[in-house]
Write an enzyme that holds these catalytic residues in place. Structure first.
Site, mmCIF file in Angstrom:
data_model
loop_
_atom_site.group_PDB
_atom_site.id
_atom_site.type_symbol
_atom_site.label_atom_id
_atom_site.label_comp_id
_atom_site.label_asym_id
_atom_site.label_seq_id
_atom_site.Cartn_x
_atom_site.Cartn_y
_atom_site.Cartn_z
ATOM 1 N N TYR A 134 0.837 -1.208 0.000
ATOM 2 C CA TYR A 134 0.000 0.000 0.000
ATOM 3 C C TYR A 134 0.871 1.258 0.000
ATOM 4 O O TYR A 134 1.863 1.355 0.717
ATOM 5 C CB TYR A 134 -0.973 -0.001 1.180
ATOM 6 C CG TYR A 134 -2.134 -0.970 1.002
ATOM 7 C CD1 TYR A 134 -2.370 -1.598 -0.225
ATOM 8 C CD2 TYR A 134 -3.012 -1.253 2.046
ATOM 9 C CE1 TYR A 134 -3.430 -2.478 -0.405
ATOM 10 C CE2 TYR A 134 -4.085 -2.142 1.876
ATOM 11 C CZ TYR A 134 -4.274 -2.750 0.638
ATOM 12 O OH TYR A 134 -5.330 -3.621 0.466
ATOM 13 N N ASN A 168 -8.822 -12.714 -2.659
ATOM 14 C CA ASN A 168 -9.089 -12.837 -4.096
ATOM 15 C C ASN A 168 -8.844 -14.250 -4.617
ATOM 16 O O ASN A 168 -8.493 -14.433 -5.781
ATOM 17 C CB ASN A 168 -8.245 -11.818 -4.887
ATOM 18 C CG ASN A 168 -8.448 -10.402 -4.393
ATOM 19 O OD1 ASN A 168 -9.560 -9.905 -4.380
ATOM 20 N ND2 ASN A 168 -7.381 -9.743 -3.958
ATOM 21 N N TRP A 197 -13.696 -6.178 0.536
ATOM 22 C CA TRP A 197 -13.067 -4.909 0.137
ATOM 23 C C TRP A 197 -13.947 -4.149 -0.871
ATOM 24 O O TRP A 197 -14.792 -4.725 -1.537
ATOM 25 C CB TRP A 197 -11.643 -5.086 -0.350
ATOM 26 C CG TRP A 197 -11.314 -5.954 -1.534
ATOM 27 C CD1 TRP A 197 -10.951 -7.263 -1.500
ATOM 28 C CD2 TRP A 197 -11.206 -5.546 -2.915
ATOM 29 N NE1 TRP A 197 -10.647 -7.702 -2.773
ATOM 30 C CE2 TRP A 197 -10.785 -6.676 -3.652
ATOM 31 C CE3 TRP A 197 -11.409 -4.346 -3.585
ATOM 32 C CZ2 TRP A 197 -10.568 -6.639 -5.037
ATOM 33 C CZ3 TRP A 197 -11.207 -4.294 -4.964
ATOM 34 C CH2 TRP A 197 -10.799 -5.443 -5.670
ATOM 35 N N LEU A 219 -18.107 0.036 -1.002
ATOM 36 C CA LEU A 219 -18.738 1.186 -1.670
ATOM 37 C C LEU A 219 -18.255 1.275 -3.118
ATOM 38 O O LEU A 219 -18.345 2.333 -3.745
ATOM 39 C CB LEU A 219 -18.403 2.481 -0.919
ATOM 40 C CG LEU A 219 -18.775 2.498 0.577
ATOM 41 C CD1 LEU A 219 -18.293 3.784 1.249
ATOM 42 C CD2 LEU A 219 -20.290 2.336 0.753
ATOM 43 N N LEU A 225 -20.208 3.834 -6.076
ATOM 44 C CA LEU A 225 -21.634 3.793 -5.686
ATOM 45 C C LEU A 225 -22.218 5.200 -5.624
ATOM 46 O O LEU A 225 -23.434 5.376 -5.685
ATOM 47 C CB LEU A 225 -21.811 3.145 -4.307
ATOM 48 C CG LEU A 225 -21.714 1.637 -4.154
ATOM 49 C CD1 LEU A 225 -22.296 1.216 -2.821
ATOM 50 C CD2 LEU A 225 -22.428 0.906 -5.278
ATOM 51 N N PHE A 226 -21.365 6.199 -5.444
ATOM 52 C CA PHE A 226 -21.849 7.577 -5.301
ATOM 53 C C PHE A 226 -21.493 8.449 -6.503
ATOM 54 O O PHE A 226 -22.246 9.325 -6.870
ATOM 55 C CB PHE A 226 -21.254 8.217 -4.046
ATOM 56 C CG PHE A 226 -21.473 7.374 -2.830
ATOM 57 C CD1 PHE A 226 -22.720 7.344 -2.227
ATOM 58 C CD2 PHE A 226 -20.473 6.588 -2.317
ATOM 59 C CE1 PHE A 226 -22.951 6.544 -1.128
ATOM 60 C CE2 PHE A 226 -20.689 5.784 -1.214
ATOM 61 C CZ PHE A 226 -21.931 5.763 -0.614
ATOM 62 N N ASP A 247 -21.105 5.502 -15.049
ATOM 63 C CA ASP A 247 -21.542 4.468 -15.994
ATOM 64 C C ASP A 247 -22.990 4.068 -15.679
ATOM 65 O O ASP A 247 -23.532 4.415 -14.625
ATOM 66 C CB ASP A 247 -20.614 3.253 -15.906
ATOM 67 C CG ASP A 247 -20.509 2.728 -14.482
ATOM 68 O OD1 ASP A 247 -19.970 3.454 -13.621
ATOM 69 O OD2 ASP A 247 -21.010 1.617 -14.205
HETATM 70 N N1 LIG Z 1 -7.514 -7.462 -0.897
HETATM 71 C C1 LIG Z 1 -7.530 -6.637 -1.923
HETATM 72 O O1 LIG Z 1 -7.168 -6.998 -3.049
HETATM 73 C C2 LIG Z 1 -8.010 -5.232 -1.710
HETATM 74 C C3 LIG Z 1 -8.237 -4.390 -2.814
HETATM 75 C C4 LIG Z 1 -8.690 -3.099 -2.581
HETATM 76 C C5 LIG Z 1 -8.901 -2.659 -1.282
HETATM 77 N N2 LIG Z 1 -8.646 -3.506 -0.218
HETATM 78 C C6 LIG Z 1 -8.883 -3.066 1.166
HETATM 79 O O2 LIG Z 1 -10.217 -2.634 1.285
HETATM 80 C C7 LIG Z 1 -10.247 -1.315 1.818
HETATM 81 C C8 LIG Z 1 -11.455 -0.615 1.313
HETATM 82 O O3 LIG Z 1 -11.378 -0.470 -0.112
HETATM 83 P P1 LIG Z 1 -11.867 0.881 -0.786
HETATM 84 O O4 LIG Z 1 -11.044 2.007 -0.275
HETATM 85 O O5 LIG Z 1 -11.957 0.680 -2.259
HETATM 86 O O6 LIG Z 1 -13.333 0.946 -0.097
HETATM 87 P P2 LIG Z 1 -14.639 1.765 -0.306
HETATM 88 O O7 LIG Z 1 -15.114 2.095 1.069
HETATM 89 O O8 LIG Z 1 -15.546 1.019 -1.242
HETATM 90 O O9 LIG Z 1 -14.207 3.094 -1.091
HETATM 91 C C9 LIG Z 1 -13.591 4.173 -0.445
HETATM 92 C C10 LIG Z 1 -13.555 5.332 -1.420
HETATM 93 O O10 LIG Z 1 -14.903 5.751 -1.666
HETATM 94 C C11 LIG Z 1 -14.989 7.148 -1.455
HETATM 95 N N3 LIG Z 1 -16.302 7.486 -0.916
HETATM 96 C C12 LIG Z 1 -16.884 7.012 0.186
HETATM 97 N N4 LIG Z 1 -18.092 7.592 0.388
HETATM 98 C C13 LIG Z 1 -18.266 8.467 -0.614
HETATM 99 C C14 LIG Z 1 -19.306 9.363 -0.974
HETATM 100 N N5 LIG Z 1 -20.434 9.457 -0.245
HETATM 101 N N6 LIG Z 1 -19.131 10.113 -2.080
HETATM 102 C C15 LIG Z 1 -18.016 10.007 -2.825
HETATM 103 N N7 LIG Z 1 -16.981 9.174 -2.542
HETATM 104 C C16 LIG Z 1 -17.116 8.411 -1.445
HETATM 105 C C17 LIG Z 1 -13.927 7.451 -0.419
HETATM 106 O O11 LIG Z 1 -13.594 8.820 -0.459
HETATM 107 P P3 LIG Z 1 -13.567 9.674 0.923
HETATM 108 O O12 LIG Z 1 -12.340 9.207 1.653
HETATM 109 O O13 LIG Z 1 -13.484 11.085 0.474
HETATM 110 O O14 LIG Z 1 -14.823 9.336 1.677
HETATM 111 C C18 LIG Z 1 -12.799 6.537 -0.863
HETATM 112 O O15 LIG Z 1 -12.029 7.117 -1.886
HETATM 113 C C19 LIG Z 1 -8.898 -0.708 1.451
HETATM 114 O O16 LIG Z 1 -8.511 0.346 2.292
HETATM 115 C C20 LIG Z 1 -7.990 -1.903 1.613
HETATM 116 O O17 LIG Z 1 -7.645 -2.050 2.976
HETATM 117 C C21 LIG Z 1 -8.214 -4.774 -0.419
#
Ligand SMILES: NC(=O)c1ccc[n+]([C@@H]2O[C@H](COP(=O)([O-])OP(=O)(O)OC[C@H]3O[C@@H](n4cnc5c(N)ncnc54)[C@H](OP(=O)(O)O)[C@@H]3O)[C@@H](O)[C@H]2O)c1
Length: 290
Positions: free
Chosen positions: A46, A152, A200, A203, A208-209, A213
């Site tokens: 990361y 995955n 993971w 959102l 989603l927000f 597309d």
């Molecule tokens: N194992 C894997 O391969 C893998 C891959 C990817 C991720 N992960 C893990 O999963 C965690 C979560 O993944 P993710 O960060 O993709 O999760 P997520 O919670 O789906 O997406 C977070 C993103 O969405 C944005 N967001 C949230 N609410 C919003 C809203 N109301 N309007 C606009 N944007 C909004 C956030 O921005 P704001 O910060 O501005 O709210 C942030 O950039 C990661 O931190 C990591 O630890 C694992």
């Protein structure tokens, strides 16, 4: 000793992008803890191998804090970035030598003596199950890693490693915009084995927000309708949708905003009925169930 992760987990993937001071990072950890979010999801890669150290720096400001947290690490991806000049191309490496070296580096960066859980980040075509299982056993004996899992992995890939050493989770992507694990056996396997998947991008990484597309727009419209009907936020609904699955998933939130974490925690009190759940499924799919 069994592993107890919090019902909602905080993801550290984007931590380097937030440009926070060590004190701000510490406050983020403490505010999550106050909401009951005590598990933090990391990976060696990361922030191009920088995030673990940013987190460790914050932890060091508060002696004793580590004992109140669960730290999840990942390894197995090798990125070709300036910080790793030996990696000539992006590739996977689940050899015992690499896994051990990566764990040692993660422990030093996080400034801790143990990971509560270590995941193999992506399925490696060259994964030697016996060698990796022996490496996991040794790390556990040494007290450096307490539990093991994968991320995955397909059901067959999971079954292979699980036949050599007990795994506690498969960390996978799931949201109304990514429904594949509902239908390809991944979540059935979790339920069959009684293992809670970690989720993971619940959102869809923000899509989603803000996605533009067709599928994202359909899900946004349905979230809005449900949100009006139930008087809860779209974030709460999205987490309730993931939490509703019978495998009892543990979603990982990726937002920097503590308000979003609060809305995620609120989903623990909301059980969608089948019609509400399938409205979001249908919005993502773009058609009714067959
Ligand atoms: N194992 C894997 O391969 C893998 C891959 C990817 C991720 N992960 C893990 O999963 C965690 C979560 O993944 P993710 O960060 O993709 O999760 P997520 O919670 O789906 O997406 C977070 C993103 O969405 C944005 N967001 C949230 N609410 C919003 C809203 N109301 N309007 C606009 N944007 C909004 C956030 O921005 P704001 O910060 O501005 O709210 C942030 O950039 C990661 O931190 C990591 O630890 C694992």
């Amino acid at each position: 000793m069994s592993l107890a992760l919090s019902r909602i987990i905080a993801g550290a993937w984007r931590l380097d992008q937030w440009q926070w001071s060590p004190q701000q990072r510490l406050r983020w950890v403490e505010e999550n803890l106050a909401l009951g979010i005590s598990s933090f999801d990391h990976a060696d890669i990361y922030g191009a191998y920088t995030v673990e150290a940013l987190f460790g720096e914050a932890l060091a400001l508060a002696p004793g804090l580590r004992e109140r947290l669960q730290l999840v690490g990942k390894c197995g991806i090798r990125l070709a970035v300036p910080a790793r000049p030996g990696n000539l191309i992006h590739h996977y490496d689940t050899s015992a030598a690499h896994v051990r070296a990566s764990v040692e580096q993660s422990l030093a960066a996080l400034r801790t003596d143990r990971l509560d859980l270590l995941l193999i980040h992506r399925p490696d075509a060259l994964l030697e199950a016996d060698e990796l299982a022996a490496c996991f056993e040794a790390l556990r004996r040494e007290g450096k890693v307490l539990h093991f899992g994968v991320s995955n992995f397909s059901p067959a890939q999971f079954a292979l490693l699980h036949s050599r050493i007990p795994l506690v989770t498969n960390q996978i992507e799931l949201s109304p915009l990514h429904r594949q694990p509902l239908h390809d056996g991944t979540l059935d396997q979790c339920q069959q084995l009684g293992l809670r998947p970690m989720i993971w991008s619940p959102l869809a990484g923000g899509r989603l927000f803000t996605g533009e597309d067709d599928a994202a727009r359909r899900v946004q419209a349905e979230l809005q309708r449900l949100s009006d009907e139930l008087s809860v936020s779209a974030t709460t609904l999205a987490f309730a949708w993931v939490l509703r699955h019978p495998s009892r998933p543990l979603p990982i939130i990726g937002s920097r905003r503590i308000e979003a974490a609060r809305e995620a925690v609120a989903a623990l009190q909301l059980k969608l009925d089948a019609q509400q759940w399938y409205r979001l499924w249908r919005a993502g799919a773009g058609h009714d169930v067959p």
